[in-house]
Design an enzyme around this catalytic site. Structure first.
Site, short mmCIF file in Angstrom:
data_model
loop_
_atom_site.label_atom_id
_atom_site.label_comp_id
_atom_site.label_asym_id
_atom_site.label_seq_id
_atom_site.Cartn_x
_atom_site.Cartn_y
_atom_site.Cartn_z
N LYS A 238 2.71 -20.88 0.36
CA LYS A 238 3.12 -22.05 1.13
C LYS A 238 4.25 -21.67 2.09
O LYS A 238 5.15 -20.91 1.73
CB LYS A 238 3.60 -23.16 0.19
CG LYS A 238 4.26 -24.36 0.86
CD LYS A 238 3.29 -25.18 1.70
CE LYS A 238 4.01 -26.31 2.45
NZ LYS A 238 3.08 -27.05 3.34
N SER A 239 4.22 -22.21 3.29
CA SER A 239 5.29 -21.94 4.25
C SER A 239 6.64 -22.23 3.61
O SER A 239 6.87 -23.34 3.09
CB SER A 239 5.13 -22.82 5.50
OG SER A 239 4.05 -22.37 6.29
N LYS B 13 1.08 -18.14 12.83
CA LYS B 13 0.15 -19.27 12.66
C LYS B 13 0.32 -20.21 13.83
O LYS B 13 1.43 -20.67 14.11
CB LYS B 13 0.47 -19.99 11.34
CG LYS B 13 -0.41 -21.21 11.03
CD LYS B 13 -1.79 -20.81 10.55
CE LYS B 13 -2.56 -21.99 9.96
NZ LYS B 13 -2.20 -22.25 8.55
N GLY C 70 5.02 -32.52 5.01
CA GLY C 70 6.44 -32.41 5.36
C GLY C 70 7.12 -31.17 4.82
O GLY C 70 8.31 -31.18 4.50
N CYS D 243 3.86 -26.26 12.26
CA CYS D 243 3.87 -27.41 11.35
C CYS D 243 4.00 -28.70 12.16
O CYS D 243 4.99 -28.86 12.87
CB CYS D 243 4.99 -27.35 10.33
SG CYS D 243 5.00 -28.87 9.33
N GLY E 41 -10.46 -29.68 8.20
CA GLY E 41 -11.83 -29.79 7.72
C GLY E 41 -12.87 -29.75 8.83
O GLY E 41 -12.59 -29.38 9.97
N GLY F 162 -12.46 -25.90 9.34
CA GLY F 162 -13.83 -26.38 9.27
C GLY F 162 -14.78 -25.54 8.44
O GLY F 162 -16.00 -25.72 8.56
O1 RRO Z 1 3.73 -29.13 5.08
C1 RRO Z 1 3.07 -29.64 6.00
O2 RRO Z 1 3.13 -30.85 6.28
C2 RRO Z 1 2.18 -28.85 6.84
C3 RRO Z 1 2.53 -27.65 7.42
BR1 RRO Z 1 4.15 -26.78 7.05
C4 RRO Z 1 1.64 -27.01 8.30
O3 RRO Z 1 1.89 -25.94 8.86
N1 RRO Z 1 0.45 -27.61 8.54
C5 RRO Z 1 0.10 -28.78 7.98
O4 RRO Z 1 -0.99 -29.30 8.24
N2 RRO Z 1 0.98 -29.39 7.11
#
Ligand code: RRO
Length: 312
Positions: A44-45, A165, A73, A131, A223, A251
């Site tokens: 996860k980021s 990304k 978030g 994000c 998706g 997708g």
């Molecule tokens: O955590 C998120 O809301 C989120 C991130 Br960091 C992202 O890069 N892409 C996404 O769809 N949600």
């Protein structure tokens, strides 16, 4: 068929793994990824500090299997958790580890990259410039000057192959401008296309309510509904970034969409919404479906058809 690939100089037994954000926040999630038939895994980021993220409901699938909406978030355990995971990871497992970093400032990204470099690990960094869901924080992927400045600081610190990304782009001029920036950085080895299509709105017809709570219901779309935008971004950057690789994401619900991503130019394929909905068993299923497609079409390796979409 052989669906192995090499990404940023590391070998993956197959081209499939999770899209960052899905099944990868905690050690329990990552264990499921390790035990799955995926060819790799990404965390996860991470931000510098732990975050709880936005209020729930913050993810929902859309009716009819067309996709999903999320405004998580950036909930995550803080970068030290993922650094510790990376230090203890079994790199002899043949499944390479990718680490996603999404600092809320350049200074935070610098500190996190420096910490990973100091640890001298064989994991690969993917910097998240896309994000869409942190209130008050625009996606850096849409600010080419800010992205170039960030890359000019981070690329020399990382000093080995890494990736970024990206958000989806929707204009040929933006593909050109973005590619001109990315081509300035030799150790930028791959771009991952695409993150969710930002700030959609899903409304339930019966209840007349938004499907998620944060941001008045606005969130990133994923998706099947974003497949064609994803394929366009994969192919646009495949054409514009010679010597760099593309990770396709968006997708993929079966082997057929994974095949299309490779035809568009992808060297690996990540799965988000379908992993969230189906669980880690998706990797064995999609790998088998892709292999069967390749056999039926007479392709032995991914190189036989990567990037070979025919234009009219
Ligand atoms: O955590 C998120 O809301 C989120 C991130 Br960091 C992202 O890069 N892409 C996404 O769809 N949600």
């Amino acid at each position: 068929a052989d669906i192995s690939t090499t990404l940023a100089g590391v070998k993956l037994p197959n081209l499939l793994f999770n899209a960052s954000g899905v099944c990868c926040q905690t050690e329990a999630d990552l264990k499921l990824m390790v035990e799955s038939e995926s060819g790799s895994l990404i965390t996860k980021s991470a931000t510098y500090e732990q975050r709880d993220g936005n209020p729930s409901p913050r993810y929902n699938p859309l009716p009819g299997g067309i996709g999903s909406i999320n405004s998580m978030g950036l909930p995550n355990e803080g970068y030290e958790y993922y650094l510790n995971y990376a230090k203890n990871y079994d790199y002899s497992s043949k499944k390479p580890l990718f680490i996603s970093l999404s600092g809320l400032s350049l200074a935070d990204n610098v500190k996190m990259c420096e910490a990973f470099v100091a640890a001298d690990l064989p994991c690969v960094l993917e910097i998240n410039y896309s994000c869409p869901n942190v209130p008050g924080k625009p996606q850096m992927g849409y600010d080419f000057e800010a992205m170039e400045h960030s890359l000019s600081v981070l690329a020399p610190i990382i000093n080995k192959p890494f990736g970024i990304k990206l958000p989806p782009y929707f204009d040929i001029a933006h593909f050109d401008q973005a590619a001109a920036v990315f081509n300035k950085f030799d150790n930028l080895a791959f771009v991952t296309c695409i993150n969710s299509v930002g700030n959609g709105l899903a409304i339930d017809f019966e209840t007349e309510e938004a499907l998620i709570k944060p941001k008045d219901g606005f969130g990133g779309l994923g998706g099947l509904m974003i497949l064609n935008t994803a394929l366009a971004n994969v192919n646009a950057f495949h054409r514009r970034l010679p010597g760099k690789q593309i990770i396709g994401v968006g997708g993929v619900v079966s082997g057929k969409e994974a095949f299309l991503h490779v035809l568009a130019g992808a060297s690996a394929v990540q799965i988000g919404t379908t992993l969230k909905e189906e669980g880690p068993a998706v990797f064995a299923r999609v790998a088998k479906e892709l292999s069967d497609i390749m056999i039926a079409k007479g392709y032995k390796t991914l190189e036989d058809f990567r990037g070979k979409v025919k234009t009219l």
